[in-house]
Design a protein around this motif. Structure first.
Motif, short mmCIF file in Angstrom:
data_model
loop_
_atom_site.label_atom_id
_atom_site.label_comp_id
_atom_site.label_asym_id
_atom_site.label_seq_id
_atom_site.Cartn_x
_atom_site.Cartn_y
_atom_site.Cartn_z
N TYR A 46 15.31 4.75 18.59
CA TYR A 46 16.44 4.16 17.86
C TYR A 46 15.93 3.68 16.51
O TYR A 46 15.21 2.69 16.43
CB TYR A 46 17.04 3.01 18.66
N HIS A 47 16.28 4.38 15.46
CA HIS A 47 15.79 4.06 14.11
C HIS A 47 14.26 3.91 14.11
O HIS A 47 13.71 3.04 13.44
CB HIS A 47 16.46 2.80 13.55
N GLU A 70 23.72 4.97 17.62
CA GLU A 70 22.87 4.71 16.46
C GLU A 70 23.75 4.51 15.23
O GLU A 70 24.27 5.46 14.67
CB GLU A 70 21.86 5.84 16.23
N PRO A 72 24.68 3.51 11.37
CA PRO A 72 23.98 3.67 10.09
C PRO A 72 23.51 2.31 9.57
O PRO A 72 24.23 1.32 9.66
CB PRO A 72 25.05 4.25 9.16
N LEU A 73 22.28 2.27 9.08
CA LEU A 73 21.72 1.05 8.53
C LEU A 73 21.18 1.31 7.13
O LEU A 73 20.63 2.38 6.86
CB LEU A 73 20.57 0.54 9.40
N ASP A 75 18.37 0.69 4.22
CA ASP A 75 16.92 0.64 4.37
C ASP A 75 16.41 -0.77 4.70
O ASP A 75 15.56 -0.92 5.57
CB ASP A 75 16.24 1.14 3.08
N GLU A 76 16.96 -1.78 4.04
CA GLU A 76 16.52 -3.16 4.29
C GLU A 76 16.88 -3.60 5.71
O GLU A 76 16.09 -4.25 6.39
CB GLU A 76 17.15 -4.12 3.28
N GLU A 77 18.07 -3.23 6.18
CA GLU A 77 18.48 -3.56 7.54
C GLU A 77 17.56 -2.89 8.56
O GLU A 77 17.15 -3.51 9.54
CB GLU A 77 19.91 -3.11 7.79
N ARG A 78 17.25 -1.60 8.32
CA ARG A 78 16.38 -0.86 9.23
C ARG A 78 15.00 -1.51 9.29
O ARG A 78 14.42 -1.67 10.37
CB ARG A 78 16.27 0.59 8.79
N GLU A 79 14.50 -1.93 8.15
CA GLU A 79 13.18 -2.56 8.11
C GLU A 79 13.19 -3.90 8.84
O GLU A 79 12.25 -4.22 9.58
CB GLU A 79 12.71 -2.75 6.67
N LEU A 81 15.19 -4.70 11.32
CA LEU A 81 15.30 -4.38 12.75
C LEU A 81 13.93 -4.00 13.30
O LEU A 81 13.53 -4.46 14.38
CB LEU A 81 16.30 -3.24 12.97
N ARG A 82 13.20 -3.20 12.55
CA ARG A 82 11.85 -2.80 12.98
C ARG A 82 10.91 -4.01 13.03
O ARG A 82 10.06 -4.10 13.91
CB ARG A 82 11.31 -1.72 12.06
#
Length: 98
Positions: A46-47, A70, A72-73, A75-79, A81-82
């Motif tokens: 997941y991402h 999944e 859509p996020l 880039d900042e949101e994905r980072e 989350l990670r």
């Protein structure tokens, strides 16, 4: 940071929301609804996140989490989350759980 205190001041408690959420999840499972709910499950790809349980929109039916949606996020949101997944993974490793 003080959101729980604001809710408690206004309602007297926060436990009702937890009970309602749990009841809603059970209802979706027992009725085999295929409802989209924000529930935790161990993610796989997941991402780019695997092996960590996070709450994300998922289709819930009689089998439990049938599939994870999944969303859509940016880039900042994905980072972020990670980063959260990494913090959880580090806690699990510190406890000897992996």
């Amino acid at each position: 940071m003080n959101a729980a205190y604001t809710v408690i001041a206004g309602k007297g408690a926060t436990n009702y929301a937890i009970g309602l959420s749990g009841a809603r999840i059970v209802e979706a499972v027992l009725r085999d609804e295929g409802a989209v709910l924000p529930v935790s499950s161990v993610l796989e790809g997941y991402h780019g996140i695997s092996g960590v349980a996070l709450s994300v929109p998922s289709v819930v039916d009689a089998s439990g989490v049938r599939r994870v949606i999944e969303v859509p996020l940016a880039d900042e949101e994905r980072e972020r989350l990670r980063t959260s997944a990494g913090a959880i993974r580090a806690s699990l490793e510190a406890l000897g759980i992996d």
